[in-house]
Design a protein around this motif. Structure first.
Motif, PDB file in Angstrom:
ATOM      1  N   ASP A 122      28.101  83.026  31.216  1.00  0.00           N
ATOM      2  CA  ASP A 122      26.738  82.621  30.858  1.00  0.00           C
ATOM      3  C   ASP A 122      25.970  83.746  30.144  1.00  0.00           C
ATOM      4  N   ALA A 123      26.715  84.749  29.659  1.00  0.00           N
ATOM      5  CA  ALA A 123      26.068  85.884  28.978  1.00  0.00           C
ATOM      6  C   ALA A 123      25.421  85.438  27.681  1.00  0.00           C
ATOM      7  N   LYS A 124      24.192  85.885  27.492  1.00  0.00           N
ATOM      8  CA  LYS A 124      23.531  85.681  26.209  1.00  0.00           C
ATOM      9  C   LYS A 124      23.487  87.015  25.479  1.00  0.00           C
ATOM     10  N   GLU A 125      22.816  87.007  24.303  1.00  0.00           N
ATOM     11  CA  GLU A 125      22.839  88.204  23.460  1.00  0.00           C
ATOM     12  C   GLU A 125      22.258  89.438  24.153  1.00  0.00           C
ATOM     13  N   ASP A 126      21.292  89.230  25.074  1.00  0.00           N
ATOM     14  CA  ASP A 126      20.696  90.391  25.739  1.00  0.00           C
ATOM     15  C   ASP A 126      21.723  91.135  26.579  1.00  0.00           C
ATOM     16  N   ARG A 127      22.604  90.363  27.238  1.00  0.00           N
ATOM     17  CA  ARG A 127      23.626  91.003  28.049  1.00  0.00           C
ATOM     18  C   ARG A 127      24.643  91.731  27.167  1.00  0.00           C
ATOM     19  N   TYR A 128      24.972  91.125  26.021  1.00  0.00           N
ATOM     20  CA  TYR A 128      25.859  91.813  25.069  1.00  0.00           C
ATOM     21  C   TYR A 128      25.232  93.126  24.618  1.00  0.00           C
TER      22      TYR A 128
END
Lengths: 706, 706
Positions: free
Chosen positions: B360-366
């Motif tokens: 469920d990772a979005k760009e912020d986690r990347y």
């Protein structure tokens, strides 16, 4: 697992989508939309307590409200209420569910609890569960035409390749790859956490699926290897099974007391396992599908002799390299074939394999070359390469290949090395079921894999030999004695006793309690002898200087005895010393090692290797899982690089390879009979000249902890 | 070769097409059309004696009629009149020609004659020739924009990858591949038969070409390896050079009198050569371009510690496998990094490498993961993987990668595992110069290759040691004596003399003519000794039973002497026996082999391996080309699998590895000083414990036939 049930689930006449949603970008929307828009031939019922309809289709607040029978429910509700949804499916007598929802075992303790609960409920109602945490299923059968996944909304073309993926990510990527490469498939099943339905259940379903000719797997682990082995050995006779098993280099270093244990990494065991199971292992998703296409259309070759037909030198060389590297061989064309080729090819052509028909070749030259090469009885399959020049009409050549190749019943792969007319030409090949790859490396690699499969289905069938001359009771006694004394390590006289009881040959030996005993034993056995310390506390005798070799006479024996005792006492003061083993020195022979390590998943894993310091340093060893068939014993010996040393290297006489085969098979029987044996090394097994047997010079047995 | 001349040819201001034609489907039409329609910035002149105009452009009956200066002529006339055309180009003061016409060396004797004639004419006029039998050249420089080939009419996007192909077929396939994958290139040059312009000339041109950042080669052979080595060592410091060299497994078995000769297949030599030349060797055209893209955009990593950031487990495992298999290592993240990651990632995430930021990772986690991982000083580069789920916005993640990665000056490769939005997302990456591959295996493999290059440009620079304590005259005398006697084989005392003169250590030995001599020598040297037959006719002493080891005293010596003499006379009756060598037995030590075989193309090839029967059976040997730098000597020893045996295996003391290094470097000096030495084996070189040197126990030298 009820296979009939599962068959209904993958070809359902009606599907409920529990958690269908009209919220854009939701999984509940994606799955429902995919089913609705991809031409599903059954009836789909959206279930959502809050919606009256979804995408214009009447919705039901619960599956219990659906007025008709439901074969399959796809579940997308939050993880905490999945069990409840499954219970309702049970009430409704749904055959099975696909749980797409994530948040189960893969997230840890809490999720595991939810997963157990889910399975409990499913069992109660006799419902099969695919997933949880999966992408869904696709069935391209025109009578079903179901895409119950949240991947891109399209149904691949109906074909004969089934793909089962344990990784959702790889599943989606594979679907995309199939779409781009225009690969048709029969079924796609994402198995997720495999809480219920696993690879073995699906093997059973796909075995009987007339639309599936080849089965592809992406696997991260195996639920029940022995069942998988049994199924795949049977199924692979008719339908090739290809696998990517990831985690190849992650083999954890597990604590082990034996060489075999130290060397048997999990990836080596998987390799051995797939080999014995008749499963073709590949390295990447691309290779999986590249092979899948060929395996679903080409007849398996009779043997591994490959011919290459090319109109350019470079690609021919590259294909040759790949063939040889991949374990197939370049066919030696018969003289007659070369003569026939000479008559139709220009003088600058090469009528040797690779057959180079030169850059100005047109379709007529391809036709003649294909005919003569495939008619040659020493050719089992061919790689056909065309690099376009101004003289080539790729479409015409494609038609020639299409019309010529099928006559000979031999597999081919084709490389048209990319130009303008390629799309049309490759279409012609594709429609004719002839696999095409731009690069000749790939054509050649796929052909080599076809050869691997061809070997498998034509291998001589052997069985597990059963030796009747074994003394099980004696072995049981030795083991029970050790158990009573609370020991897991069996010192040499005990290991020797066990191996003798199972028909292994040992050099003359005697156990001695003191120097006098020793001298008498040595006199009886005959010099030269070896002395070895015997103690239940000493696992590695050499490390404590507890071994003396090549003792020539009594005088030397006495000296050696005293020195050894003194050193051992100094090196390992507290050890309980039973005495020494006096063993006749073996003259000549080649050191080998055979051993066993019991794997928690696979059971007894047998190892064979060339002995000495090289075993560990070079890792030139082979593995198989017991019980061992005759052919397997033969193959595992011939697989190591050092095999030529045993064949008689540089004028030396050949070793008694049959004796090693027998030792391996006797070992297999021993460790299958006695599950108490955890690890076993025979190191060295001294192999004498052909006909003169192999002798167990040293052995070590470790029992399971109880 | 005049490099200035060649530079003009690949960026010509004016081109004449000799043999331009308006006949559809002719090469003469294809080439002219390609130049005319692909936006060439200079002037193109069709030359054809029979046409007034071609495609609406005024034609000239001969190049001599063209009213302006001409930089380059592309020649497509029949093979028999190519020389005449070149002569006319000479008259016209054309700088160089690209001869597309085939029918030269590649068709045999007759063609070879034509090719020689062509080169003679070109030399006379000082004209550079690319080809013959080639596809042509492409230059994407916007100020040139030239496609002078007969491949598909398009000019690839201007980029920084230059590709030189010796195979026309692979050249065309590569252009197609580049087109499909949208790979931009700087120059494409098809070198055909390399009658004049070869890979070395092009290295010189591409070295100074500002538009080229990475140089790719498809090679089938090398014209001048030592020049290639010198150039590529220099150029690879700034521009990576990647090569496919085909014919890997075709290594012909050449007759050889030494182990080294028997083991040095041509492919092993090529591998050694490319390693020493700083050239990265790859296996396929796909890999060549996959790497090319990354090498032209990514900074080389400081070392080989790779981190993986993924939102799915399976692909992370696959990438890990590939990293480890390809020779790089998984970075051990620092505790601080793991703490920082724990704070931003959910509890189910893995903060160990591979870092799994969960589906469920979005760009912020990347963004956070990329930041913390790339800031970690124990990470040299990263593979970033995203498998799309409903939570992922691939375009947003692509933008995040684009904006974050460049801050840290470390290389990355990206895998978006294929879905709908992928085209746009991969476009974002591409424009930012971040290499993207669908499959994580490929991302990981390319990263490992980047690490290989990173190692090369940061390797410690060492030089060829020059030993001054050598006695060249003594060696010369021994060689001349043998030559005078018409011998090419130097029996052991002579080989020993040569090796002594070059500072090798030998165990005490003495040459003895009869039994009395023997006894006296042995007494002087001290028992135990070995006896070895000395005869210019006996190359393999063991084969004729001409070796006796471990002789303990005079009594045994006499017996051994008589037995050996009798056996040798029986086994090889006509041999001229000079006497015997009495040699002190070496106690302890590890057997190794070092040797040299002079390769007709590469010169002296040195070999190192673990000795004994394993040398040949296991082929666990390494090769390098002399002269040997210090680092190279170190690396070739450490490269073999059995190296751990020398490091001190299972409690044994480590061997004197420095002594082996010195032996290899002394051998290098010897064989560079004396070209008369054709083959040389030191087998065994007995390596004692660290600090105790290595001893030449047996040696064999074969001189060149004159």
């Amino acid at each position: 697992m009820d296979a009939t049930n599962l068959k209904t689930i993958v070809s359902p006449k009606s599907v409920a989508v529990i958690g269908a949603s009209s919220r854009p970008d939701s999984v509940g929307m994606a799955v429902f939309k995919n089913i609705l828009f991809s031409g599903y031939k059954g009836i789909v019922y959206p279930v959502n307590p809050k919606a009256k309809s979804i995408l214009g289709v009447r919705a039901y607040s619960s599956i219990l409200e659906v007025p008709d029978e439901v074969d399959l429910a796809v579940i997308i509700v939050p993880n905490t209420i999945v069990s409840k949804a499954v219970a309702e499916c049970g009430e409704k007598k749904v055959k099975g569910v696909v749980v797409i929802t994530a948040g189960f075992k893969e997230i840890g303790e809490e999720g595991l609890k939810l997963e157990r609960e889910l399975i409990e409920v499913a069992k109660k109602y006799g419902i099969s569960v695919i997933g949880p945490n999966c992408v869904g299923i696709i069935n391209t059968d025109p009578e079903v035409s179901l895409n119950a996944t949240f991947a891109r909304p399209f149904v691949p073309k109906a074909g004969s390749i089934a793909f089962v993926s344990q990784s959702g990510a790889f599943g989606v990527a594979a679907l995309e790859y199939a779409r781009k490469r225009d690969i048709s498939i029969s079924k796609f099943i994402s198995v997720g956490n495999k809480a219920d339905v696993n690879e073995n259940d699906l093997l059973l379903v796909l075995k009987d699926d007339d639309r599936t000719k080849v089965i592809l797997f992406y696997l991260e682990d195996l639920v029940n290897p022995s069942e998988f082995m049994e199924l795949s050995r049977e199924i692979s006779e008719k339908k090739p099974i290809l696998v990517i098993k990831s985690g190849r280099t992650l083999a954890g270093a597990r604590a082990a007391s034996s060489h075999t244990g130290a060397l048997a990494g999990s990836d080596e065991i998987y390799n051995a396992f797939f080999m014995q199971a008749g499963v073709i292992r590949v390295d990447s998703l691309e290779e999986l599908f590249d092979c899948g296409v060929a395996f679903s259309t080409q007849p398996p070759p009779k043997s591994n002799r490959v011919a290459i037909i090319t109109n350019a030198g470079g690609p021919g060389i590259v294909a040759t390299d790949t063939i040889v590297k991949s374990g197939a061989v370049l066919a030696n064309l018969e003289d007659k074939t070369k003569e026939r080729l000479s008559k139709v090819l220009p003088p600058t052509a090469s009528v040797e394999n690779p057959v180079d028909i030169i850059g100005d070749a047109k379709e007529d030259r391809y036709e003649a070359a294909i005919k003569y090469v495939l008619e040659d009885p020493s050719v089992d399959g061919a790689v056909i390469i065309c690099t376009p020049t101004v003289f080539t009409d790729l479409e015409a050549i494609a038609r020639t290949i299409r019309d010529t190749v099928p006559r000979y019943g031999k597999p081919v792969t084709v490389s048209f090395m990319g130009t303008e007319d390629m799309e049309k030409a490759s279409k012609i090949l594709e429609e004719a079921g002839i696999p095409h790859y731009i690069f000749p490396e790939i054509s050649a690699k796929v052909m080599a894999k076809l050869c691997e499969y061809g070997w498998w289905i034509r291998r001589p069938l052997t069985s597990v030999r059963k030796y009747e001359d074994v003394d099980k009771n004696r072995v049981r006694e030795v083991i029970e004695r050790a158990r009573k004394e609370g020991r897991t390590f069996l010192p040499e006289p005990e290991s020797d006793e066990i191996l003798s009881a199972y028909g292994f040959n040992l050099p003359p030996y005697s156990f001695a309690k003191n120097l006098d005993d020793c001298l008498k034993s040595a006199e009886k056995i005959g010099y030269p002898v070896a002395l070895k310390i015997v103690s239940p506390d000493i696992l590695h005798k050499v490390d404590v200087e507890g071994v003396k070799l090549n003792i020539e006479d009594g005088e030397h024996l006495e000296k050696a005895y005293r020195e050894m005792m003194e050193r051992v006492k100094r090196n390992k003061p507290d050890s309980n010393i039973w005495g020494v083993l006096v063993q006749k020195m073996v003259k000549g022979g080649k050191e080998t090692i055979i051993g066993m390590k019991r794997d928690p998943l696979f059971g007894p894993v047998l190892m064979f290797g060339i002995g000495g310091v090289y075993v560990e340093a070079m890792k030139d060893v082979s593995f198989r899982i017991a019980p061992l068939r005759e052919l397997t014993a033969k193959k595992m010996i011939r697989e190591i690089k050092g095999f030529k040393i045993l064949e008689g290297y540089r004028g030396e006489p050949p070793s008694d390879i049959e004796a090693i085969e027998e030792c391996l098979m006797r070992l297999s029987q021993l460790v299958c009979d006695f599950e108490e044996i955890e690890e076993l090394d025979i190191n060295p097994l001294m192999v004498l000249e052909k006909g003169k047997e192999a002798l167990v010079v040293d052995a070590r047995i470790i029992l399971k902890n109880v």
